[in-house]
Enzyme design. Structure first.
Site, mmCIF file in Angstrom:
data_model
loop_
_atom_site.group_PDB
_atom_site.id
_atom_site.type_symbol
_atom_site.label_atom_id
_atom_site.label_comp_id
_atom_site.label_asym_id
_atom_site.label_seq_id
_atom_site.Cartn_x
_atom_site.Cartn_y
_atom_site.Cartn_z
ATOM 1 N N LYS A 52 38.906 -71.015 -113.947
ATOM 2 C CA LYS A 52 40.346 -71.145 -114.239
ATOM 3 C C LYS A 52 41.064 -69.814 -114.009
ATOM 4 O O LYS A 52 42.156 -69.777 -113.441
ATOM 5 C CB LYS A 52 40.548 -71.639 -115.685
ATOM 6 C CG LYS A 52 40.131 -73.095 -115.858
ATOM 7 C CD LYS A 52 40.099 -73.585 -117.303
ATOM 8 C CE LYS A 52 39.482 -74.991 -117.343
ATOM 9 N NZ LYS A 52 39.434 -75.609 -118.656
ATOM 10 N N GLN A 96 39.351 -73.712 -124.560
ATOM 11 C CA GLN A 96 38.239 -74.407 -123.918
ATOM 12 C C GLN A 96 37.407 -75.172 -124.951
ATOM 13 O O GLN A 96 37.044 -74.633 -125.994
ATOM 14 C CB GLN A 96 37.362 -73.390 -123.156
ATOM 15 C CG GLN A 96 36.280 -74.007 -122.301
ATOM 16 C CD GLN A 96 36.813 -74.828 -121.117
ATOM 17 O OE1 GLN A 96 37.921 -74.606 -120.645
ATOM 18 N NE2 GLN A 96 36.032 -75.775 -120.641
ATOM 19 N N ASP A 119 46.878 -78.445 -120.920
ATOM 20 C CA ASP A 119 45.731 -79.359 -120.854
ATOM 21 C C ASP A 119 46.170 -80.814 -121.077
ATOM 22 O O ASP A 119 45.427 -81.744 -120.767
ATOM 23 C CB ASP A 119 44.719 -79.029 -121.961
ATOM 24 C CG ASP A 119 43.495 -78.280 -121.449
ATOM 25 O OD1 ASP A 119 43.172 -78.412 -120.254
ATOM 26 O OD2 ASP A 119 42.860 -77.594 -122.269
#
Ligand code: GUN
Length: 291
Positions: A52, A96, A119
């Site tokens: 990422k 995460q 997200d």
């Protein structure tokens, strides 16, 4: 049989995003900025977060990595989220997953300001997506729909069977696939589905998102179906530099003989997931979701 090359499509999309960033900056906007929070040292999470950060650099975004050890207290993590919510230099951030067991993932997700939830995991974004309002959509479902679109796969009126009902993939994907822009008739199958083979054989578009390597075999696929493999189980391998390889949910060789299109693992859905996070961050920087 056509191999759906997610890596190639994602590379094209990255190029498009990089061009948008240049335009955005030229018109006085600031560089999009994504932060990632990583707790602990899980091998898979380390790899995904590293990707990422690398992807941000490739398209001209700024990125920040915030690390905690896996014994971090939940309150400390929540305090950091509060700080990131208030940070006006940030367009979006992700925490995460998975998190260590002593931390509530749901509490963490709900602590994120939906405006920065690139997200698309916050219930506000999920709810907005369900009723067709502008929302950050979780990256894998968004990437799959984009892949079908860019390969001009006919979806109108087709039967789509999704195997798997996770909050991150199966469930949101089932909503996107039934929306007016896509128009498939969706079945969500799962571990309690009876006659799974029969259900899958009814699919014009079969999407495997169970997380069980090789779960979908040739007998479960209709001749000419489009097969999308979301599985990415990491297994040890002495054939790769990293020491791991990724295994999909589909038995590729026998399914490839029957279907019209198939995504490989790796190089299918994975790169599309990565680029979708960049796209959400760009949308945030341009103020296009929450006006
Ligand atoms: N863990 C596995 N996939 C994801 C993802 O898309 N986002 C986050 N934050 N964690 C994940």
């Amino acid at each position: 049989m056509i191999l759906i090359d997610g890596k190639k499509v994602a590379a094209e999309m990255k190029q498009e995003i990089a061009e948008e960033v240049i335009k955005l900056k030229a018109s006085g906007g600031r560089t999009p900025h994504l932060a990632a929070v990583l707790v602990g040292h899980d091998g898979g999470s380390e790899t995904y977060v590293a990707y990422k950060i690398k992807d941000c650099g490739a398209v001209g975004f700024k990125s920040s990595l915030i690390r905690f050890e896996d014994n971090v207290a939940e309150v400390e993590l929540l305090a950091k989220i509060e700080e990131l919510n208030e940070d006006e230099t940030l367009d979006g951030f992700i925490v995460q997953l998975p998190l260590p067991k002593h931390i509530s993932e749901q509490k963490v997700i709900e602590a994120i300001n939906p405006r920065k939830d690139v997200d698309g995991f916050h219930p506000v974004n999920v709810g907005r997506m369900v009723i067709g309002l502008p929302a950050y959509v979780s990256a894998t479902p968004f990437g799959i729909v984009e892949l079908l679109k860019r390969y001009k796969i006919e979806t109108n009126g087709k039967n789509c069977v999704i195997v798997g009902r996770s909050n991150i993939v199966g469930r949101p994907l089932s909503i996107l696939m039934s929306q007016k822009a896509v128009n498939t008739t969706v079945t969500v199958a799962h571990s309690r589905t009876e006659n799974l083979g029969q259900v899958c054989r009814n699919a014009d578009i079969l999407i495997a998102a169970i997380g069980v390597p090789g779960y979908i075999n040739g007998n479960m696929v209709k001749e000419g179906a489009v097969v999308i493999d979301v599985g990415t189980t990491r297994v040890k391998s002495d054939q790769t530099k990293s020491g791991f390889k990724l295994i999909g949910d589909v038995l590729f060789d026998e399914v490839a003989e029957k279907c019209s299109h198939i995504t490989p693992v790796p190089g299918g859905v994975g790169p599309m997931t990565r680029v979708s996070l960049l796209l959400n961050t760009l949308l945030s920087a341009k103020g296009e979701i929450y006006k």
